[in-house]
Structure formats: structure tokens, C-alpha cells
Write a protein that holds these residues in place. Structure first.
Motif, PDB file in Angstrom:
ATOM      1  N   ASP A  24       3.552   2.697  12.208  1.00 52.04           N
ATOM      2  CA  ASP A  24       3.434   4.150  12.152  1.00 52.04           C
ATOM      3  C   ASP A  24       2.460   4.538  11.047  1.00 52.04           C
ATOM      4  OD1 ASP A  24       5.217   4.737  14.210  1.00 52.04           O
ATOM      5  OD2 ASP A  24       6.945   4.618  12.856  1.00 52.04           O
ATOM      6  N   TYR A  25       1.760   5.644  11.264  1.00 55.70           N
ATOM      7  CA  TYR A  25       0.847   6.187  10.249  1.00 55.70           C
ATOM      8  C   TYR A  25       1.203   7.643   9.978  1.00 55.70           C
ATOM      9  CZ  TYR A  25      -2.310   2.248   9.810  1.00 55.70           C
ATOM     10  OH  TYR A  25      -2.834   1.023   9.510  1.00 55.70           O
ATOM     11  N   PHE A  26       1.160   8.001   8.694  1.00 57.59           N
ATOM     12  CA  PHE A  26       1.437   9.367   8.275  1.00 57.59           C
ATOM     13  C   PHE A  26       0.334   9.829   7.331  1.00 57.59           C
ATOM     14  CE2 PHE A  26       5.402   7.332   9.280  1.00 57.59           C
ATOM     15  CZ  PHE A  26       6.143   8.298   9.957  1.00 57.59           C
ATOM     16  N   TYR A  27       0.150  11.134   7.242  1.00 56.24           N
ATOM     17  CA  TYR A  27      -0.767  11.649   6.230  1.00 56.24           C
ATOM     18  C   TYR A  27      -0.166  11.435   4.846  1.00 56.24           C
ATOM     19  CZ  TYR A  27      -3.610  13.746   9.871  1.00 56.24           C
ATOM     20  OH  TYR A  27      -4.425  13.924  10.953  1.00 56.24           O
ATOM     21  N   GLY A  28      -1.049  11.278   3.846  1.00 56.29           N
ATOM     22  CA  GLY A  28      -0.625  10.905   2.500  1.00 56.29           C
ATOM     23  C   GLY A  28       0.452  11.779   1.906  1.00 56.29           C
ATOM     24  N   ASN A  29       0.369  13.100   2.125  1.00 55.52           N
ATOM     25  CA  ASN A  29       1.345  14.000   1.511  1.00 55.52           C
ATOM     26  C   ASN A  29       2.721  13.914   2.150  1.00 55.52           C
ATOM     27  OD1 ASN A  29       0.425  15.169   3.877  1.00 55.52           O
ATOM     28  ND2 ASN A  29       0.640  17.255   3.112  1.00 55.52           N
ATOM     29  N   LYS A 157      -4.874   8.867   6.427  1.00 56.91           N
ATOM     30  CA  LYS A 157      -3.811   8.243   7.195  1.00 56.91           C
ATOM     31  C   LYS A 157      -3.333   6.982   6.481  1.00 56.91           C
ATOM     32  CE  LYS A 157      -6.100   9.754  11.448  1.00 56.91           C
ATOM     33  NZ  LYS A 157      -6.778   9.301  12.682  1.00 56.91           N
ATOM     34  N   ILE A 158      -2.037   6.909   6.240  1.00 58.21           N
ATOM     35  CA  ILE A 158      -1.452   5.802   5.474  1.00 58.21           C
ATOM     36  C   ILE A 158      -0.371   5.127   6.313  1.00 58.21           C
ATOM     37  CG2 ILE A 158      -0.130   5.200   3.402  1.00 58.21           C
ATOM     38  CD1 ILE A 158      -1.543   7.463   1.983  1.00 58.21           C
ATOM     39  N   PRO A 159      -0.359   3.791   6.360  1.00 60.87           N
ATOM     40  CA  PRO A 159       0.615   3.088   7.204  1.00 60.87           C
ATOM     41  C   PRO A 159       2.016   3.061   6.606  1.00 60.87           C
ATOM     42  CG  PRO A 159      -0.667   1.498   5.970  1.00 60.87           C
ATOM     43  CD  PRO A 159      -1.257   2.850   5.666  1.00 60.87           C
ATOM     44  N   GLN A 160       3.004   2.996   7.515  1.00 63.46           N
ATOM     45  CA  GLN A 160       4.387   2.771   7.104  1.00 63.46           C
ATOM     46  C   GLN A 160       5.041   1.833   8.107  1.00 63.46           C
ATOM     47  OE1 GLN A 160       7.063   6.123   6.910  1.00 63.46           O
ATOM     48  NE2 GLN A 160       8.795   4.832   6.318  1.00 63.46           N
ATOM     49  N   PRO A 161       4.874   0.514   7.897  1.00 68.07           N
ATOM     50  CA  PRO A 161       5.602  -0.433   8.759  1.00 68.07           C
ATOM     51  C   PRO A 161       7.085  -0.455   8.372  1.00 68.07           C
ATOM     52  CG  PRO A 161       4.394  -1.610   7.061  1.00 68.07           C
ATOM     53  CD  PRO A 161       4.033  -0.154   6.910  1.00 68.07           C
ATOM     54  N   GLN A 162       7.864  -1.228   9.106  1.00 62.55           N
ATOM     55  CA  GLN A 162       9.276  -1.367   8.773  1.00 62.55           C
ATOM     56  C   GLN A 162       9.423  -1.970   7.375  1.00 62.55           C
ATOM     57  OE1 GLN A 162      11.862  -0.240  10.648  1.00 62.55           O
ATOM     58  NE2 GLN A 162      10.245   0.616  11.953  1.00 62.55           N
ATOM     59  N   THR A 163      10.508  -1.616   6.692  1.00 66.26           N
ATOM     60  CA  THR A 163      10.716  -2.018   5.309  1.00 66.26           C
ATOM     61  C   THR A 163      10.655  -3.535   5.138  1.00 66.26           C
ATOM     62  OG1 THR A 163      12.134  -0.092   4.993  1.00 66.26           O
ATOM     63  CG2 THR A 163      12.225  -1.794   3.303  1.00 66.26           C
ATOM     64  N   GLN A 164      11.238  -4.261   6.098  1.00 63.79           N
ATOM     65  CA  GLN A 164      11.248  -5.719   5.975  1.00 63.79           C
ATOM     66  C   GLN A 164       9.828  -6.291   6.014  1.00 63.79           C
ATOM     67  OE1 GLN A 164      13.024  -3.915   8.044  1.00 63.79           O
ATOM     68  NE2 GLN A 164      15.210  -4.396   7.757  1.00 63.79           N
ATOM     69  N   GLU A 165       8.966  -5.702   6.831  1.00 64.39           N
ATOM     70  CA  GLU A 165       7.589  -6.183   6.913  1.00 64.39           C
ATOM     71  C   GLU A 165       6.815  -5.795   5.664  1.00 64.39           C
ATOM     72  OE1 GLU A 165       3.972  -6.646  10.161  1.00 64.39           O
ATOM     73  OE2 GLU A 165       5.622  -5.256  10.574  1.00 64.39           O
ATOM     74  N   GLN A 166       7.101  -4.603   5.149  1.00 62.38           N
ATOM     75  CA  GLN A 166       6.496  -4.219   3.866  1.00 62.38           C
ATOM     76  C   GLN A 166       6.831  -5.257   2.797  1.00 62.38           C
ATOM     77  OE1 GLN A 166       7.119  -0.138   2.424  1.00 62.38           O
ATOM     78  NE2 GLN A 166       7.688   0.484   4.514  1.00 62.38           N
ATOM     79  N   GLN A 167       8.100  -5.653   2.745  1.00 62.05           N
ATOM     80  CA  GLN A 167       8.554  -6.598   1.725  1.00 62.05           C
ATOM     81  C   GLN A 167       7.885  -7.953   1.882  1.00 62.05           C
ATOM     82  OE1 GLN A 167      11.221  -5.873  -0.823  1.00 62.05           O
ATOM     83  NE2 GLN A 167       9.878  -7.502  -1.578  1.00 62.05           N
ATOM     84  N   LYS A 168       7.748  -8.420   3.117  1.00 63.45           N
ATOM     85  CA  LYS A 168       7.157  -9.728   3.365  1.00 63.45           C
ATOM     86  C   LYS A 168       5.695  -9.743   2.929  1.00 63.45           C
ATOM     87  CE  LYS A 168       7.521 -13.892   5.235  1.00 63.45           C
ATOM     88  NZ  LYS A 168       8.463 -14.910   4.754  1.00 63.45           N
ATOM     89  N   ILE A 169       4.967  -8.688   3.243  1.00 59.69           N
ATOM     90  CA  ILE A 169       3.560  -8.600   2.853  1.00 59.69           C
ATOM     91  C   ILE A 169       3.431  -8.521   1.338  1.00 59.69           C
ATOM     92  CG2 ILE A 169       1.502  -7.128   2.936  1.00 59.69           C
ATOM     93  CD1 ILE A 169       2.321  -6.431   5.828  1.00 59.69           C
ATOM     94  N   ALA A 170       4.277  -7.690   0.722  1.00 53.46           N
ATOM     95  CA  ALA A 170       4.233  -7.547  -0.732  1.00 53.46           C
ATOM     96  C   ALA A 170       4.526  -8.870  -1.423  1.00 53.46           C
ATOM     97  CB  ALA A 170       5.234  -6.474  -1.181  1.00 53.46           C
ATOM     98  N   ASP A 171       5.523  -9.611  -0.920  1.00 49.42           N
ATOM     99  CA  ASP A 171       5.880 -10.896  -1.519  1.00 49.42           C
ATOM    100  C   ASP A 171       4.740 -11.900  -1.369  1.00 49.42           C
ATOM    101  OD1 ASP A 171       8.336  -9.885  -2.209  1.00 49.42           O
ATOM    102  OD2 ASP A 171       9.417 -10.825  -0.540  1.00 49.42           O
ATOM    103  N   CYS A 172       4.093 -11.903  -0.219  1.00 49.45           N
ATOM    104  CA  CYS A 172       2.996 -12.836   0.040  1.00 49.45           C
ATOM    105  C   CYS A 172       1.841 -12.610  -0.938  1.00 49.45           C
ATOM    106  CB  CYS A 172       2.512 -12.670   1.475  1.00 49.45           C
ATOM    107  SG  CYS A 172       1.005 -13.603   1.864  1.00 49.45           S
ATOM    108  N   ILE A 173       1.419 -11.362  -1.063  1.00 49.92           N
ATOM    109  CA  ILE A 173       0.292 -11.052  -1.949  1.00 49.92           C
ATOM    110  C   ILE A 173       0.689 -11.235  -3.407  1.00 49.92           C
ATOM    111  CG2 ILE A 173      -1.413  -9.320  -2.599  1.00 49.92           C
ATOM    112  CD1 ILE A 173      -1.712 -10.424   0.237  1.00 49.92           C
ATOM    113  N   ALA A 174       1.950 -10.902  -3.736  1.00 52.88           N
ATOM    114  CA  ALA A 174       2.411 -11.068  -5.121  1.00 52.88           C
ATOM    115  C   ALA A 174       2.382 -12.535  -5.530  1.00 52.88           C
ATOM    116  CB  ALA A 174       3.820 -10.491  -5.287  1.00 52.88           C
TER     117      ALA A 174
END
Length: 410
Positions: A24-29, A157-174
């Protein structure tokens, strides 16, 4: 509508989320609000907003700017997890804060609106090329000295994937960030070790022997004093034939570096300079800018041959009694900088012309000891260069992952 109609999927996706559908994508505000809390007692640390370290207390990076107590009262509170839009966000993205502190009211502070937005996911996303390109699309001509506004951020436009996918990506890059940090710490340790070697392998404060000598030279005589004028010769090979050779300048960190702009074959001009006035540099030549002299600012061409350098530079070669690689290391020592400072001339800007450079007194050991020292220190340079290359490779790998893990939205 709050939600953007078009949905996308990243090019690279972890197997656990391949069947989760589009992001999903939402506007920044709709995802982040702007905050301006000035309710503080001014005792919080003042944060510097940097592109490489995010928001960080000024004292941790030796950033000292005097501000009055009255002006600090108007500073904004930054909480851990906040994002900051800076004057340079159009270049390096939006910065993240791991610190509680205060920052100048000139900055725009963003805070997530929803609990299912993971700060560490957006910390990575706001530094991606795709997001920075969106920032620049909204600017249309705004550059240095102008801030990206919250209104402009709100139109992205800013993405909002599911929380679990956000976490997996964040952990990978971290995990990559931690690896890079470890390599950087090793790099700094190598640089410290080399600085320690240089302090001990060269005489300090006018002494004629260093603190440490290799075993085979311990019983040798003291180093002999001489002047740079006696061991160097100025050269001035003007490019009178208008040869279209590659143009170089000198960088304090990397020595001789090619310039991006070359001369025009047709008129032999570049930015109004006459190519015939530039100097031709051959192999094993030293050069420095008299107006920008400090540690590391004297370049050594080594195997570079037939290149051009500005006529502003002082260029010289050495006599046979000194090893070029030894002298190159000597000229990088803090002790040599002290000698330079004693011989510069001028008012607001100091200059080191060759007439003064040639008067500087240094000490030389035998050629064998010079070469031993040079070999030791250049081997450290090789280790440092190899470590820098490792960091560059991992950072390039991270950049590729960021491009693949986030969809490219138009």
C-alpha cells in the motif's frame, strides 16, 4: 482518499512475503505528522543534523557553534525515533534520531502517526535513491539554502507494507549497517596504528633520532639534518604545445585525483584557463598548492605520467639521496606540519612558497633505513586501502539491496 490507488511490489522479496500481494502507498502526511515541541529546560543536548550519522549530539562530532541561551529556548525537542528534514535532505534524504535532544527551529521534525509504522524501516527508506528522487521532483529548482517543506513531503507517495515485512527489511539492512560499522572501526584502528608508527619512526621536535629504530639500524649514527632545498628541485614543465592530457588536482585524502572536466580540444580552454599555462607532471613528482598546505596536502604522482596540473601548484622532484616513498610519508607527519606553519607567510591566508619550503630542515637516515621505514608505512597504507575497498563493496551491496527491496513508484 487517503490511500494511493496504484500498488507495487519490490523486485526482491523475502520468501515469507511472496504471497502477501502488493504494498500500500499513502501520501506522506497520512503516515507522518510534523511536531514542534519547544517545552524544554534547555539542558538537553543540542543535536547536529548530519547526512552520515543522522541526528547526533554536537559534542560527539566536535561540532562547536556558539548559540545564546535565549535562542536555545526556541529550539525544538527531538525524541528517539523522530525524523528530521534538513537543508540537505534533497541530497541525502531525511535523517533519523537515536537521541533525545533539541535542534534548531529551522528543521522540520516528523513523527509517525501509526503504531504499525516501524521507524527503522523508514530510516532506511528515507535514505534510498528512489525516495530522494521524489523529494527532488517536488522541489523544482529549490536547492541550497531552501528547506523541503512539510507540504512538499505530504505530496510524496510513501509505502506501507505489512509490519512483519517492514521488520524483516529493517533487520536485513541493519545487519549490513552493523557489518559496515565493524569494518569502519577496524579502519580507524588501522589509521591510529599508522599514526602511532609515524610518531615513533620519525624524529620529533628537532631530535636527530626517532623513538624507535628497526633492529638492524639501532647502532647506526644519528639522522643527518638537511634542508628540503638541498634534496629537491623545482620543475615547471609548461604545456607549451597545448597537449590534451588528463587534468588532475590534489586531494588531501587521496593525493592526485582526475578532474571531471577536461580541456576542449578545439580551443584548449577550460573555464577560462589557458591549457598552455598548465604544468605537465611526470612520474615520481611531488606537488602542492601553496595556499592549501597541511598534513597530506602534498601529492606524489608515483607511476602517473604525463598528466596536467594547474600552474598554481609548486612541483618538485627529489635528489638521489632521498627515497621518494620515505619523503612522501615524512611529509604527512604532524611534526612536518609544525615546520610548515613556521615557514608560511601572508595575512588572513597563509602561503608556503617554494623559497620558504626549501628552508625547512628535516633529518635523513641512510638510504637503507629510509626504504625500511617507507616499506613499513606503505604496507600500512595498503591495509588501509584494502579496508576502505571492503567498506565500499559492502556499501555498494547495501545500495543494491535498497534498490531491490523497495518498489520503484512513479
Amino acid at each position: 482518499m487517503n490511500k494511493i490507488k496504484n500498488k507495487l511490489v519490490p523486485e526482491l522479496r523475502f520468501p515469507a512475503f511472496e504471497d502477501d500481494g502488493e504494498w500500500d502507498y499513502f501520501y506522506g502526511n497520512k503516515l507522518f505528522k510534523t511536531v514542534s515541541n519547544k517545552n524544554h529546560n534547555s539542558e538537553l543536548p543540542i543535536l547536529a543534523i548530519t547526512q552520515d550519522q543522522g541526528a547526533i549530539p554536537r559534542e560527539e562530532i566536535n561540532y562547536h557553534v556558539s548559540v545564546s541561551k535565549k535562542s536555545v529556548e526556541g529550539y525544538k525537542v527531538v525524541e528517539v525515533g523522530d525524523f528530521i528534514i534538513s537543508l540537505r535532505s534533497f541530497q541525502g534524504g531525511i535523517e533519523y534520531s537515536n537521541h533525545l535532544g533539541i535542534c534548531s527551529p529551522a528543521y522540520i521534525i516528523l513523527r509517525r502517526k501509526k503504531k504499525n509504522l516501524l521507524n527503522l524501516f523508514y530510516k532506511q527508506y528515507f535514505k534510498t535513491d528512489v525516495f530522494i528522487s521524489h523529494l527532488n521532483k517536488n522541489l523544482e529548482g529549490i536547492r541550497d539554502g531552501k528547506m523541503v517543506s512539510y507540504k512538499q513531503f505530504s505530496e510524496i507517495k510513501i509505502p506501507q507494507p505489512q509490519t512483519q515485512e517492514q521488520q524483516k527489511i529493517a533487520d536485513c539492512i541493519a545487519s549490513l549497517d552493523e557489518l559496515i560499522l565493524g569494518f569502519i572501526e577496524k579502519l580507524e584502528a588501522l589509521k591510529r596504528h599508522k599514526r602511532g608508527l609515524m610518531q615513533n619512526l620519525f624524529p620529533q621536535d628537532g631530535l636527530n633520532v626517532p623513538n624507535y629504530r628497526f633492529a638492524e639500524f639501532k647502532n647506526d649514527k644519528e639522522w643527518e639534518k638537511t634542508t628540503l632545498g638541498k634534496i629537491t628541485n623545482v620543475i615547471s614543465n609548461k604545456n607549451k604545445d597545448n597537449k590534451n592530457l588528463p587534468v588532475y588536482s590534489i586531494n588531501n585524502k587521496d593525493g592526485f585525483l582526475p578532474q571531471s572536466e577536461q580541456f576542449d580540444d578545439m580551443n584548449s580552454k577550460r573555464r577560462g584557463y589557458d591549457i598552455s599555462l598548465y604544468k605537465i607532471i611526470e612520474k615520481n613528482t611531488f606537488a602542492y598548492n601553496p595556499a592549501r598546505i597541511n598534513v597530506g596536502s602534498i601529492g606524489y604522482s608515483g607511476n602517473l605520467n604525463n598528466i596536467l596540473i594547474s600552474s598554481l601548484y609548486v612541483c618538485f622532484k627529489t635528489e638521489n639521496i632521498v627515497d621518494d616513498k620515505f619523503l612522501n610519508q615524512y611529509l604527512e607527519t604532524p611534526y612536518f606540519l609544525k615546520l610548515v606553519n613556521r615557514n608560511t607567510e601572508g595575512g588572513i591566508r597563509s602561503y608556503l612558497f617554494y623559497k620558504n619550503f626549501s628552508k625547512i630542515t628535516i633529518s635523513l637516515p641512510s638510504m637503507q633505513e629510509q626504504q625500511k621505514i617507507a616499506t613499513c608505512l606503505t604496507s600500512m597504507d595498503d591495509l588501509i586501502s584494502a579496508q576502505q575497498n571492503k567498506i565500499a563493496q559492502i556499501e555498494q551491496h547495501k545500495k543494491g539491496l535498497l534498490q531491490g527491496l523497495f518498489p520503484k513508484v512513479n
